[in-house]
Design a protein around this motif. Structure first.
Motif, mmCIF file in Angstrom:
data_model
loop_
_atom_site.group_PDB
_atom_site.id
_atom_site.type_symbol
_atom_site.label_atom_id
_atom_site.label_comp_id
_atom_site.label_asym_id
_atom_site.label_seq_id
_atom_site.Cartn_x
_atom_site.Cartn_y
_atom_site.Cartn_z
ATOM 1 N N THR A 155 -10.855 -48.752 -73.012
ATOM 2 C CA THR A 155 -9.956 -49.632 -72.270
ATOM 3 C C THR A 155 -8.558 -49.054 -72.152
ATOM 4 N N SER A 156 -8.182 -48.138 -73.039
ATOM 5 C CA SER A 156 -6.825 -47.623 -72.986
ATOM 6 C C SER A 156 -6.779 -46.187 -73.440
ATOM 7 N N ASN A 157 -6.281 -45.315 -72.596
ATOM 8 C CA ASN A 157 -6.165 -43.921 -73.015
ATOM 9 C C ASN A 157 -4.921 -43.704 -73.884
ATOM 10 N N GLN A 158 -4.232 -44.804 -74.186
ATOM 11 C CA GLN A 158 -3.087 -44.703 -75.080
ATOM 12 C C GLN A 158 -3.457 -45.013 -76.529
ATOM 13 N N TYR A 159 -4.624 -45.593 -76.720
ATOM 14 C CA TYR A 159 -5.043 -45.980 -78.075
ATOM 15 C C TYR A 159 -5.115 -44.736 -78.970
ATOM 16 N N LEU A 160 -4.594 -44.871 -80.186
ATOM 17 C CA LEU A 160 -4.557 -43.729 -81.097
ATOM 18 C C LEU A 160 -5.972 -43.261 -81.447
ATOM 19 N N GLY A 161 -6.908 -44.192 -81.534
ATOM 20 C CA GLY A 161 -8.311 -43.819 -81.742
ATOM 21 C C GLY A 161 -8.718 -43.782 -83.202
ATOM 22 N N TRP A 184 3.558 -45.057 -90.893
ATOM 23 C CA TRP A 184 3.441 -46.518 -90.834
ATOM 24 C C TRP A 184 3.882 -47.029 -89.466
ATOM 25 N N GLN A 185 4.965 -46.446 -88.999
ATOM 26 C CA GLN A 185 5.503 -46.844 -87.706
ATOM 27 C C GLN A 185 4.469 -46.629 -86.600
ATOM 28 N N LEU A 186 3.814 -45.490 -86.671
ATOM 29 C CA LEU A 186 2.782 -45.161 -85.691
ATOM 30 C C LEU A 186 1.604 -46.129 -85.813
ATOM 31 N N ALA A 187 1.240 -46.441 -87.061
ATOM 32 C CA ALA A 187 0.079 -47.307 -87.297
ATOM 33 C C ALA A 187 0.348 -48.732 -86.830
ATOM 34 N N ASP A 188 1.593 -49.180 -86.916
ATOM 35 C CA ASP A 188 1.945 -50.565 -86.603
ATOM 36 C C ASP A 188 2.104 -50.790 -85.099
ATOM 37 N N SER A 192 -2.193 -48.916 -81.872
ATOM 38 C CA SER A 192 -2.824 -48.387 -83.077
ATOM 39 C C SER A 192 -3.641 -49.481 -83.747
ATOM 40 N N VAL A 193 -3.256 -49.805 -84.991
ATOM 41 C CA VAL A 193 -4.054 -50.729 -85.801
ATOM 42 C C VAL A 193 -4.323 -52.066 -85.100
ATOM 43 N N TRP A 194 -3.327 -52.571 -84.371
ATOM 44 C CA TRP A 194 -3.487 -53.914 -83.791
ATOM 45 C C TRP A 194 -4.381 -53.925 -82.565
ATOM 46 N N ARG A 195 -4.686 -52.771 -82.039
ATOM 47 C CA ARG A 195 -5.531 -52.731 -80.858
ATOM 48 C C ARG A 195 -7.020 -52.763 -81.219
ATOM 49 N N CYS A 196 -7.346 -52.341 -82.412
ATOM 50 C CA CYS A 196 -8.757 -52.254 -82.828
ATOM 51 C C CYS A 196 -9.421 -53.624 -82.755
ATOM 52 N N HIS A 197 -10.615 -53.693 -82.153
ATOM 53 C CA HIS A 197 -11.333 -54.962 -82.043
ATOM 54 C C HIS A 197 -12.504 -55.055 -83.019
ATOM 55 N N THR A 198 -12.525 -54.174 -83.995
ATOM 56 C CA THR A 198 -13.481 -54.274 -85.097
ATOM 57 C C THR A 198 -14.936 -54.271 -84.617
ATOM 58 N N ALA A 199 -15.264 -53.345 -83.744
ATOM 59 C CA ALA A 199 -16.647 -53.271 -83.253
ATOM 60 C C ALA A 199 -17.491 -52.308 -84.095
#
Ligand code: SF4
Lengths: 243, 123, 133
Positions: A155-161, A184-188, A192-199
């Motif tokens: 969905t996003s080519n910006q997601y850190l992955g 931490w800044q990158l992860a927050d 990054s972390v908040w985009r993950c939908h836990t699939a």
């Protein structure tokens, strides 16, 4: 006894050949691998087919591709596990990476990201204290299969992955001189972390127990706790405000 | 040592969007259970007919409960819709419109529900 | 966002909706896709619910007529479906919160099936309750 298997191989060359599938019928034994079949196509049927491989034993990660829609290390994927005699195998390059040609993708976006998070290349040959560390991210072979499998990456080519987030968690766990606050800044970040939908697709396909989803959950727990602490002016996030 | 080249959004806003979505979800599990229990077991004779509904809503505890329920359900729903829309890769400008439209809808429906309830219980 | 970590593929509409495709994928992917489908269904239900409570404004007769309609079997089946959707979305949501607190990540599939078993029991009880009275 050799089987007859039809390989339907994705073909494309940047700007020259439009994407399509080429069928190749291959005689192959059930206990040979998908990579064996691809090499045979290249050797006897079509010298223009491009693909990557090196070690042939699941340690370099370069032969990662999608077999019948699922990410596999083709060098250790046995024919009998993915098709039957007279069956078909659809072979495609990894998703979520720019395609260079046929089965070859440009994996540099993932490596750039690994760099951004401190490139924690530490092998399990140098175990670090606690036993739970033995099965962790240093075993990543940078194959990119988790990036291909991840629905959020689609969905996003910006997601850190997944791979880079797992590496970030690894660096935070053992910084070895890297500035952890910037990680931490990158992860927050929203990507990054908040985009993950836990699939959990990353862990589902990872060939070396990298458990990227587990790492993302560990980061998420810590960030939730730090956010709540920051409301009271405490913790790593509070100190960083405005920075 | 690696250097960080990425420009990040660092204001805690995506974090809070996630945390509040989770928190409102957990709250909803509690409030929805209470909502259902209150409607089917507490209200004498159930709340299906008009008189029953009005009497039910005149109970201040129920009123507060239902208002909290409406607030959290609207937040949770529209934050969820936003998450789905953001996965369609909108531009920054589109994202801002999404935020404005969804917030307006959510707040609007909340106020509408509140006014409706007050009109019904006071007439 | 800038930086050299950027993928340079252009994103197409097809890419943006393919996250939805859980075929040949694992349990976690199905759980995620279903979570969104049930979420959208619940959003639609909420909007319809707002319309139906608006009938309160029209007064006693209109509301009571509507309620008589809702007591008919097709609507009871709808109620059961609603309960199922709510249970799925709620229980899977609880799983997501548990996992985000880094609890039981390695057990995520078992947690899923455990919660679904609990949901089935609740659903059966609710269905009985609805059809009895
Ligand atoms: S985490 Fe696993 S799937 Fe992802 S790049 Fe590393 S080895 Fe491959």
């Amino acid at each position: 006894m050799a089987w007859q298997v039809q390989f339907r191989v994705f073909r494309s060359s940047r700007g020259e050949v439009p994407a399509h599938f080429d069928p190749f019928t291959v005689e192959i034994k059930p206990d040979e691998t998908v990579l064996d079949g691809i090499e045979r196509i290249w050797a006897f049927q079509d010298r223009t087919l491009t693909f990557r491989h090196a070690c042939h034993h699941a340690s370099c990660g370069s032969c990662a591709m999608r077999v019948n829609g699922v990410e596999k290390l083709s060098c250790v994927t046995y024919i009998q596990d993915v098709t039957s005699d007279g069956g078909t195998l659809v072979v495609e390059p990894l998703r979520n990476f720019p395609i260079v040609s046929d089965l070859v993708v440009d994996v540099s976006p993932m490596f750039h990201r690994m760099h951004e998070v401190g490139m924690p290349i530490i092998r399990s040959a140098e175990p670090l204290g606690k036993p739970e560390n033995f099965n962790c991210f240093e075993n990543c072979i940078e194959c990119g299969m988790c990036v291909s499998a991840c629905p959020v990456m689609l969905t996003s080519n910006q997601y850190l992955g997944p791979a880079a987030l797992a590496a970030a968690q690894r660096t935070i766990a053992e910084p070895r001189g890297v500035d952890v606050r910037s990680i931490w800044q990158l992860a927050d970040d929203e990507n990054s972390v908040w985009r993950c939908h836990t699939a959990f697709e990353c862990g589902e396909v990872c060939p070396s127990n990298g458990d990227p989803a587990g790492a993302i959950m560990a980061l998420r727990r810590r960030l939730i706790l730090e956010r709540i602490k920051s409301l009271f002016g405490r913790g790593i996030l509070a100190r960083q405000r405005g920075g | 040592m690696a250097t960080i080249t990425r420009v990040t959004r660092w204001g805690g806003y995506p974090a809070w969007a996630w945390i509040l979505q989770a928190a409102s979800g957990v709250l909803l599990v509690v409030l929805l259970s209470l909502h259902i229990i209150a409607q089917h077991f507490v209200a004498p004779g159930g709340v299906l007919d008009y008189g029953g509904v009005v009497a039910h809503l005149r109970n201040p505890v129920i009123f507060v409960l239902e208002t909290a329920f409406a607030g959290s359900v609207l937040f949770h729903v529209f934050a969820g819709v936003r998450a789905i829309l953001l996965d369609l890769a909108p531009s920054k400008a589109q994202e801002r419109s999404i935020n404005v439209i969804l917030t307006t809808l959510g707040v609007g429906l909340f106020v509408y529900g509140l006014v409706l309830t007050l009109v019904v219980v006071t007439r | 966002m800038t930086g050299n970590g950027q993928h340079n593929t252009a994103l197409r509409w097809g890419d943006s909706v393919r996250w939805f495709d859980a075929r040949r994928r694992g349990l976690g992917m199905w759980a995620f896709a279903l979570n969104r489908i049930t979420g959208v269904l619940l959003m639609i239900y909420l909007l319809v619910h707002f319309v139906n409570i608006s009938v309160l404004y029209l007064g006693e007769t209109a509301w009571n007529q509507l309620m008589d309609l809702f007591r008919m079997p097709p609507f009871l089946i709808f109620d059961v479906a609603l309960v199922l959707v709510l249970l799925y979305h709620g229980l899977n949501g609880i799983r997501l919160v548990i996992l985000a607190l880094d609890i039981g990540v390695a057990q995520q599939k078992r947690i899923f099936w455990g919660l679904m078993a609990f949901g089935t029991v609740v659903a059966v009880f609710t269905a009985f309750g609805l059809f009895r009275g």
